[in-house]
Write a protein that holds these residues in place. Structure first.
Motif, mmCIF file in Angstrom:
data_model
loop_
_atom_site.group_PDB
_atom_site.id
_atom_site.type_symbol
_atom_site.label_atom_id
_atom_site.label_comp_id
_atom_site.label_asym_id
_atom_site.label_seq_id
_atom_site.Cartn_x
_atom_site.Cartn_y
_atom_site.Cartn_z
ATOM 1 N N ASN A 1 3.542 10.739 -0.795
ATOM 2 C CA ASN A 1 3.208 9.730 0.215
ATOM 3 C C ASN A 1 2.844 8.380 -0.408
ATOM 4 N N ARG B 1 2.187 3.991 9.013
ATOM 5 C CA ARG B 1 0.718 3.951 9.006
ATOM 6 C C ARG B 1 0.215 3.956 7.569
ATOM 7 N N VAL B 2 -0.188 2.794 7.091
ATOM 8 C CA VAL B 2 -0.648 2.641 5.710
ATOM 9 C C VAL B 2 -2.102 3.078 5.614
ATOM 10 N N ARG B 3 -2.357 3.988 4.698
ATOM 11 C CA ARG B 3 -3.712 4.465 4.444
ATOM 12 C C ARG B 3 -4.427 3.543 3.473
ATOM 13 N N LEU C 1 6.807 0.710 6.401
ATOM 14 C CA LEU C 1 6.059 1.765 5.723
ATOM 15 C C LEU C 1 5.264 2.653 6.671
ATOM 16 N N ASP D 1 3.012 8.247 6.901
ATOM 17 C CA ASP D 1 4.353 8.413 7.457
ATOM 18 C C ASP D 1 5.474 8.369 6.419
ATOM 19 N N LEU D 2 5.142 8.132 5.163
ATOM 20 C CA LEU D 2 6.194 7.862 4.176
ATOM 21 C C LEU D 2 7.261 8.954 4.093
ATOM 22 N N SER E 1 1.007 5.929 2.468
ATOM 23 C CA SER E 1 1.338 5.917 3.891
ATOM 24 C C SER E 1 1.469 7.352 4.381
ATOM 25 N N VAL F 1 1.146 1.716 -2.385
ATOM 26 C CA VAL F 1 0.874 1.944 -0.968
ATOM 27 C C VAL F 1 0.873 3.443 -0.705
ATOM 28 N N ARG G 1 -3.657 0.199 0.243
ATOM 29 C CA ARG G 1 -2.836 -0.665 -0.610
ATOM 30 C C ARG G 1 -3.714 -1.072 -1.778
#
Length: 132
Positions: free
Chosen positions: A2, A22-24, A20, A61-62, A59, A57, A26
Motif C-alpha cells: 500500500n 484515500r491517503v493515510r 491515489l 486504496d492503492l 494509501s 505515500v 505522505r
C-alpha cells in the motif's frame, strides 16, 4: 503493498494526486536515480547515480487503484516491453527504515525516445516546474 513513491504529477502539489485514493500518510523522501523533465510536460525517473525527491505515500486504496495508476503512467503489466514506464519496488530513503514502495521508472529504451528531455539536477520536479 500500500506504498508508492511519487515524484511528479501524483505528488500532493501535482495535478493528479487524487488518483491515489484515500491517503493515510505522505512523507518526504528520495529514491536513487536521476530525473528528467520531458517535452510532454511531466517527469521521468531513470536509473543512474543521484537522488530523486518526492513523497512516500501510504494509501488504503492503492492495491485496488494500481490498475488505474498503471494506465495513467503508461504501464501495462501484460506488455512490459512496450510500456512507457516500469513499476518496480525500490527502497525510499529519508524515511525511517527505508521501506520499499512502488515507483515508476522509465526504461533505457524509452529514454532514448525522449528528444528534448532536460535533466532536473535538483532531483525535485515540483520545485523545477514551479521555478520555470
Amino acid at each position: 503493498m500500500n506504498r508508492i513513491f511519487t515524484y511528479g504529477t501524483l505528488r500532493q502539489r501535482g495535478t493528479h494526486g487524487d488518483l491515489l485514493g484515500r491517503v493515510r500518510s505522505r512523507q518526504p523522501g528520495w529514491v536513487e536515480g536521476q530525473l528528467l523533465h520531458l517535452p510532454a510536460g511531466y517527469p521521468a525517473l531513470i536509473d543512474g547515480p543521484g537522488r530523486v525527491r518526492g513523497e512516500l505515500v501510504e494509501s488504503e486504496d492503492l492495491p485496488q487503484r494500481l490498475p488505474l495508476i498503471d494506465d495513467y503512467e503508461g504501464y501495462d503489466p501484460a506488455s512490459v516491453e512496450t510500456s512507457l514506464y516500469q513499476r518496480v519496488l525500490r527502497p525510499v530513503h529519508g524515511v525511517s527504515g527505508s521501506p520499499q514502495a512502488w515507483v515508476y521508472v522509465m526504461p533505457p529504451e524509452r529514454v532514448s525516445e525522449q528528444v528534448g528531455a532536460v535533466r532536473v539536477s535538483s532531483g525535485d520536479w515540483i520545485a523545477f516546474v514551479e521555478g520555470c
